[in-house]
Design an enzyme around this catalytic site. Structure first.
Site, short mmCIF file in Angstrom:
data_model
loop_
_atom_site.label_atom_id
_atom_site.label_comp_id
_atom_site.label_asym_id
_atom_site.label_seq_id
_atom_site.Cartn_x
_atom_site.Cartn_y
_atom_site.Cartn_z
N PRO A 176 -68.26 2.45 -14.26
CA PRO A 176 -67.64 3.47 -13.32
C PRO A 176 -66.06 2.95 -13.04
O PRO A 176 -65.91 1.84 -12.88
CB PRO A 176 -68.37 3.22 -11.96
CG PRO A 176 -69.57 2.98 -12.27
CD PRO A 176 -69.56 1.80 -13.69
N CYS A 177 -65.40 4.13 -12.96
CA CYS A 177 -63.96 3.86 -12.97
C CYS A 177 -63.26 4.21 -11.31
O CYS A 177 -62.17 3.79 -10.99
CB CYS A 177 -63.04 4.89 -13.72
SG CYS A 177 -63.54 6.85 -13.17
N GLN A 178 -64.12 4.63 -10.57
CA GLN A 178 -63.65 5.17 -9.21
C GLN A 178 -62.73 3.91 -8.50
O GLN A 178 -61.74 4.51 -8.07
CB GLN A 178 -64.47 5.54 -8.22
CG GLN A 178 -65.31 6.84 -8.59
CD GLN A 178 -66.58 6.57 -9.44
OE1 GLN A 178 -66.77 5.45 -10.26
NE2 GLN A 178 -67.48 7.36 -9.70
#
EC number: 2.1.1.37
Length: 382
Positions: free
Chosen positions: A72-74
């Site tokens: 995940p990049c958030q």
């Protein structure tokens, strides 16, 4: 046939890019909706749905040639929380890595690893997060480097992404697959700076990956647009006019230039908040581009995150939201790929994925030759 584990699998876009010549041993994602799409397109035999931290080593069969992780990049995104690898989402890199070290301890370390994430990973926390990732990989017995590949080389979407490529230290890397130093095409200044800041131990095992120049892109934005889209409707004239009214003088000038071009022009619009209202007040602006590229797809957390299509044909201007199928095409998914029925679910699946032809490019140019060479040397030794 090379084998792989697909962590943070989403709808299986890495699997789509690797292609039928690869065999999936295990896939994992936390999101039930994405998992439903994965099953619809690939079956569920190798899929386990749940928190990556809860994966058990006995769920990972064999000794895979590749572990792919689009984690995940958030927390690493420039638009995110800034928590980096300590964040609840991007921090899932660490349980993934725990599984890799567990496999290593069992003599089953994957031959190669690819980590995919946003460009902001390079500079997150002043480069410390990138350094932590590279140190983990090198201390775990891998030689590794990174490249930034923009999906725009293959698809009409501007989508630069970081790809960390690691190779188990006992495997050979042919001279043609690495170079003595960085290249302008794949190693931008931010990545070079991050590499310079690595600890000496990680620098010693750094690889400047050598990728060829890809063939010229053979499709444009107009090629992915549907005249009769499913899941969205064309705006009314009043809705389109309202959108034009949200544009700055600079963006209206782009629309007027498109009208005068004498040909049908297809562009995209994102809504952004800018401090260019009276006395510097923040106002929502519609920003348009006609460079034959869509803006980078994002997940539909809010209305401004969804991209709008604008078509200018003489004085006629039409607009609407990007359709789910168009979003899938912008990621390189074929039209027979089954998408979720709900608009937001389909858009989220596409916007949160990895561009399919970029996966194929990396597999063809780096992964497959290294794995094939390793297999050849193993047979010789036997």
């Amino acid at each position: 046939m090379p084998t792989f584990y697909e962590f943070f699998a989403g709808g299986g876009m890495a699997r789509a890019g690797l292609g039928p010549a690869w065999s999936c041993l295990f896939a994992n994602d936390f999101d039930e909706k994405k998992a439903a799409s994965y099953r619809a397109n690939w079956g569920g035999d190798h899929l386990w749905v749940g928190d990556v931290a809860e994966v058990q080593l006995n769920q990972l069969p064999g000794k895979a040639d590749l572990a792919w992780a689009s984690f995940p990049c958030q927390d690493l995104s420039l638009a995110g929380s800034g928590a980096g690898l300590t964040g609840a989402r991007s921090g899932t890199f660490w349980p993934f890595w725990m599984h890799i070290t567990g496999l290593r301890d069992e003599g089953r370390a994957p031959a190669t690893i690819v980590l995919e994430n946003v460009y902001g990973t390079i500079t997150s926390h002043g480069g410390r997060d990138f350094s932590a990732i590279m140190s983990a990989l090198t201390e775990g017995g891998y030689r590794c480097g990174a490249v930034v590949v923009n999906a725009a080389h293959f698809l009409p979407q501007s989508r630069p992404r970081l790809f960390v490529i690691a190779v188990r230290e006992d495997l050979d890397i042919s001279d043609e697959h690495h170079s003595e130093g960085p290249s302008d095409a794949w190693h931008p200044p931010a990545l070079r700076k991050a590499q310079e800041q690595l600890p000496d131990s990680a620098k010693a095992r750094w690889v400047w990956w050598n990728l060829p120049e890809p063939a010229l892109r053979n499709c444009g934005l107009a090629d992915v647009i549907e005249e009769k889209p499913k899941g969205v409707k064309w705006h009314t004239a009043a809705e389109t006019q309202r959108l034009l009214g949200m544009m700055s003088d600079t963006n209206i000038a782009k629309v007027n230039d498109a009208k005068r071009s004498g040909r049908r022009m297809v562009g995209t619009i994102y809504k952004r908040t800018r401090a260019d209202g009276p006395n510097g007040a923040k106002v929502q602006r519609a920003e348009v581009r006609f460079d034959d590229l869509a803006g980078c797809l994002r997940t539909p957390a809010g209305g401004s995150s969804r991209q709008t299509i604008i078509i200018v044909d003489g004085n006629k201007v039409r607009s609407r939201l990007l359709s789910p199928r168009e979003a899938a095409r912008l990621m390189g998914l074929p039209d027979n790929y089954a998408l979720p029925e709900k608009y937001n679910d389909a858009y989220h699946l596409a916007g949160d994925g990895v561009a399919v032809p970029v996966v194929r490019f990396i597999a063809e140019c780096i992964l497959e030759p290294i794995i094939a060479l390793g297999d050849k040397n193993t047979k010789k030794a036997a």
